[in-house]
Design an enzyme around this catalytic site. Structure first.
Site, short mmCIF file in Angstrom:
data_model
loop_
_atom_site.label_atom_id
_atom_site.label_comp_id
_atom_site.label_asym_id
_atom_site.label_seq_id
_atom_site.Cartn_x
_atom_site.Cartn_y
_atom_site.Cartn_z
N GLY A 9 7.09 -10.05 -4.12
CA GLY A 9 7.69 -10.58 -2.89
C GLY A 9 6.86 -10.27 -1.66
O GLY A 9 6.01 -9.38 -1.67
N ARG A 13 9.95 -9.28 6.63
CA ARG A 13 10.68 -8.53 7.66
C ARG A 13 10.09 -7.16 7.97
O ARG A 13 10.52 -6.49 8.90
CB ARG A 13 12.16 -8.39 7.26
CG ARG A 13 12.94 -9.67 7.49
CD ARG A 13 14.41 -9.46 7.23
NE ARG A 13 14.72 -9.53 5.81
CZ ARG A 13 15.79 -8.95 5.26
NH1 ARG A 13 16.62 -8.24 5.99
NH2 ARG A 13 16.01 -9.08 3.97
N GLY A 141 23.87 -10.45 -4.96
CA GLY A 141 24.50 -11.14 -6.09
C GLY A 141 25.80 -10.45 -6.46
O GLY A 141 25.84 -9.23 -6.57
N ARG A 334 -8.06 25.12 9.00
CA ARG A 334 -8.62 23.86 8.50
C ARG A 334 -9.11 24.02 7.06
O ARG A 334 -9.15 25.11 6.52
CB ARG A 334 -9.75 23.40 9.44
CG ARG A 334 -9.19 22.91 10.79
CD ARG A 334 -10.30 22.58 11.76
NE ARG A 334 -11.27 21.67 11.18
CZ ARG A 334 -12.52 21.51 11.64
NH1 ARG A 334 -12.94 22.23 12.68
NH2 ARG A 334 -13.33 20.66 11.06
N LYS A 352 -12.19 27.42 9.95
CA LYS A 352 -12.62 26.33 9.06
C LYS A 352 -13.61 26.84 8.03
O LYS A 352 -14.53 27.58 8.38
CB LYS A 352 -13.28 25.22 9.89
CG LYS A 352 -13.62 24.00 9.06
CD LYS A 352 -14.87 23.27 9.54
CE LYS A 352 -16.12 24.00 9.09
NZ LYS A 352 -17.34 23.21 9.31
N TYR A 367 -12.91 30.45 17.53
CA TYR A 367 -13.30 29.50 16.48
C TYR A 367 -14.17 30.21 15.46
O TYR A 367 -15.24 30.73 15.80
CB TYR A 367 -14.06 28.30 17.07
CG TYR A 367 -14.61 27.42 15.97
CD1 TYR A 367 -13.75 26.82 15.06
CD2 TYR A 367 -15.98 27.21 15.82
CE1 TYR A 367 -14.24 26.03 14.02
CE2 TYR A 367 -16.47 26.42 14.79
CZ TYR A 367 -15.60 25.84 13.89
OH TYR A 367 -16.07 25.08 12.86
N TYR A 388 -23.06 24.84 14.28
CA TYR A 388 -23.60 23.47 14.19
C TYR A 388 -24.64 23.26 15.28
O TYR A 388 -24.37 23.52 16.45
CB TYR A 388 -22.40 22.51 14.38
CG TYR A 388 -22.69 21.05 14.19
CD1 TYR A 388 -23.37 20.58 13.07
CD2 TYR A 388 -22.26 20.13 15.13
CE1 TYR A 388 -23.61 19.23 12.90
CE2 TYR A 388 -22.48 18.76 14.97
CZ TYR A 388 -23.16 18.32 13.85
OH TYR A 388 -23.38 16.98 13.67
C1 UD1 Z 1 18.12 -10.26 -6.04
C2 UD1 Z 1 19.17 -10.68 -7.06
C3 UD1 Z 1 20.56 -10.30 -6.53
C4 UD1 Z 1 20.63 -8.82 -6.23
C5 UD1 Z 1 19.53 -8.45 -5.28
C6 UD1 Z 1 19.49 -6.96 -5.12
C7 UD1 Z 1 18.29 -12.63 -8.19
C8 UD1 Z 1 18.31 -14.10 -8.27
N1 UD1 Z 1 19.06 -12.09 -7.26
O1 UD1 Z 1 18.33 -11.05 -4.89
O2 UD1 Z 1 21.52 -10.65 -7.49
O3 UD1 Z 1 21.89 -8.49 -5.69
O4 UD1 Z 1 18.25 -8.86 -5.74
O5 UD1 Z 1 18.58 -6.60 -4.12
O6 UD1 Z 1 17.63 -12.00 -8.97
N2 UD1 Z 1 10.37 -10.96 -6.58
C9 UD1 Z 1 9.22 -11.32 -7.23
N3 UD1 Z 1 8.94 -12.63 -7.39
C10 UD1 Z 1 9.77 -13.62 -6.93
C11 UD1 Z 1 10.95 -13.24 -6.26
C12 UD1 Z 1 11.23 -11.90 -6.10
O7 UD1 Z 1 8.46 -10.45 -7.66
O8 UD1 Z 1 9.43 -14.79 -7.13
C13 UD1 Z 1 10.69 -9.54 -6.41
C14 UD1 Z 1 10.72 -9.11 -4.96
O9 UD1 Z 1 9.46 -8.60 -4.54
C15 UD1 Z 1 11.78 -8.00 -4.98
C16 UD1 Z 1 12.70 -8.40 -6.11
O10 UD1 Z 1 11.97 -9.30 -6.92
O11 UD1 Z 1 11.22 -6.75 -5.30
C17 UD1 Z 1 13.98 -9.06 -5.60
O12 UD1 Z 1 13.66 -10.20 -4.87
P1 UD1 Z 1 14.52 -10.68 -3.63
O13 UD1 Z 1 13.93 -11.91 -3.11
O14 UD1 Z 1 14.75 -9.56 -2.69
O15 UD1 Z 1 15.89 -11.04 -4.37
P2 UD1 Z 1 17.29 -11.25 -3.67
O16 UD1 Z 1 17.39 -12.64 -3.22
O17 UD1 Z 1 17.53 -10.17 -2.70
#
Ligand code: UD1
Ligand code: MG
Length: 458
Positions: A9, A13, A141, A334, A352, A367, A388
């Protein structure tokens, strides 16, 4: 088991050029916390899914591989089409003989005990979900149950008003039988509100296949808290530090205020150790029995022997301090500093790459660099080793029982012999012989009858 860590991901933010999973918590990248926890479970396979900030994440994985433990493989997810799609990238490396545990690279504080409970609950043939009740489940979720049994997970954006009222949420941490997981992932659709392949949709498939779906709860809600912003990172840092302070207190360490200590590494404490407020510990720090650390001190990779008093505002890095020594306030040790027992290093003294033997003192404004200092040496106020020349560094040797008068400069390489006295204000450029007074100060002169100038009247 197999462990897959999702870390592809973007982390928009975080408002940072650094990939989210590489932001440090307690001085260590988020991803490294998760890898360490995963390795603690001794998995057969460990695979990290990376995407955004790929080169930086791979470089971090290279570092992790230097640490002994389960080998780490990496799989690129490009583009990122959802959590289900992310897990698909790991399928070629997974061992079907074991279940697969899915972790998130941005959820750093899950304990291995909680994961083990989940894995034990799922066994080899069930789907297990780490769930938790949250007062404000917004964005997460929801766990949908019928007659107490989990039947599916529905994402916030796809949920009905009734489902949004559910407080039990999916932490994202799931364990599944691997052969089944492969089949379920292959059948995922992306016809949902976000157009993504949701890992969570495997739950409904498991139910359809008659595979039992079980849940386990973590020891604390913070164990499943993810980091999406600097605000959340700061909140988790405080929780983590409070947990560390709590553990120190339970082991008998006096932590003056558990809300004002930061441990960014490993802090090993003996009995009757006292730590005042505002101290930071980095790397591996050992405090032996009876050590007290004064307020607002920073210790980095340091070994502090028994009974040492570190007064407030000291900075100690890559240093060893001998038993019963007194350091500070405002002292700086140091890298390469090695103090034997009962050494006193006072305010505004910098040491040091030097060894100082037992019972020696440098109490004010000095020192000492690249030096070997014997026992019972007194280094006066304002003494400086000139180590030095602008291009090279040289050593100063001060033998046992020497006395270095205030404001002297020892121009290295130079040796002060055993029991020698260096007169205050001396600039020592040649070796000083043992047991004698060496002084480079011009003789004091008094001009008889000298008058101060007076202001000329205009
Ligand atoms: C996901 C879950 C949700 C859960 C929440 C908890 C799904 C569909 N949803 O939602 O049920 O409550 O996490 O935080 O699984 N990532 C990848 N590749 C991708 C998408 C995501 O590696 O294509 C990784 C992100 O870096 C992150 C993790 O998966 O570490 C979760 O991704 P994120 O987009 O935060 O999922 P949520 O929509 O929050
Ligand atoms: Mg998320």
């Amino acid at each position: 088991m197999n462990v897959v860590i999702l870390a592809a991901g973007m982390g928009k933010r975080m408002q940072s050029a650094l990939p989210k999973v590489l932001h440090p918590l307690a001085g260590k990248p988020l991803l490294s916390h998760v890898i360490d926890t995963a390795r603690g479970l001794s998995p057969a396979k460990l695979c990290v899914i990376y995407g955004h900030g790929g080169a930086a994440v791979l470089a971090q994985l290279e570092k992790e591989k230097q640490v002994p433990g389960t080998d780490i493989s990496a799989a690129l997810q490009e583009p990122q089409l959802g959590t289900g799609h992310a897990v698909m990238q790991a399928l070629p490396v997974l061992d079907e003989a074991h279940p697969t545990l899915i972790l998130y690279g941005d959820v750093p504080l899950t304990t291995s005990a909680s994961l083990q409970r989940l894995v034990d609950a799922a066994g080899t043939d069930k789907l297990g979900i780490l769930t938790v009740e949250q007062d404000d489940p917004y964005g997460l979720g929801r766990i949908v149950r019928e007659g107490g049994q989990i039947v599916r997970i529905v994402e916030e954006k796809d949920a009905s008003a009734e489902q949004r009222a559910i407080k039990e949420i999916n932490s994202g941490i799931i364990v599944a039988p691997t052969a089944r997981l492969k089949k379920w992932l292959a059948a995922l659709q992306n016809n949902n509100a976000q157009g993504e392949y949701y890992l969570t949709d495997i739950v409904a498939q498991a139910v359809a296949d008659g595979v039992p779906v079980v849940s386990a709860n973590p020891g604390g809600v913070w164990e499943v808290a993810g980091v999406n912003s600097k605000v959340q990172l700061a909140q988790l840092e405080r929780i983590h530090q409070l947990n560390i302070a709590q553990a120190l207190l339970e082991r008998g360490v006096t932590v003056m205020d558990p809300a004002r200590i930061d441990v960014r590494g490993e802090l090993i404490c003996g009995r009757d150790v006292t730590i005042d407020v505002g101290c930071v510990f980095e790397g591996k720090v050992e405090l032996a029995d009876g050590v007290s650390v004064g307020a607002h001190s920073v210790l980095v990779n340091a070994r502090i022997a028994g009974g040492v008093q570190i007064k407030p505002f000291c900075h100690i890095e890559d240093a060893v301090v001998g038993a019963k020594s007194i350091i500070g306030p405002y002292a700086r040790l140091r890298p390469g500093t090695e103090l034997a027992e009962d050494v006193h290093i006072g305010n505004f003294v910098e040491i040091k790459n030097s060894q100082i033997a037992a019972h020696s003192k440098a109490n004010h404004l000095a020192y000492v660099g690249d030096s070997t200092v014997g026992s019972r040496v007194n280094v006066g106020a304002g003494v400086i080793t000139c180590n030095y020349d602008g291009a090279n560094k040289f050593r100063t040797v001060i033998e046992d029982d020497a006395f270095i008068g205030s404001d002297s400069q020892l121009v290295a390489p130079v040796t002060v012999g055993r029991g020698a006295t260096i007169g205050a204000g001396t600039t020592l450029t040649k070796d000083a012989p043992a047991e004698q007074l060496t002084i480079s100060r011009p003789k004091q002169l008094t001009i008889p009858g000298w008058k101060r100038p007076v202001k000329i009247k205009k």
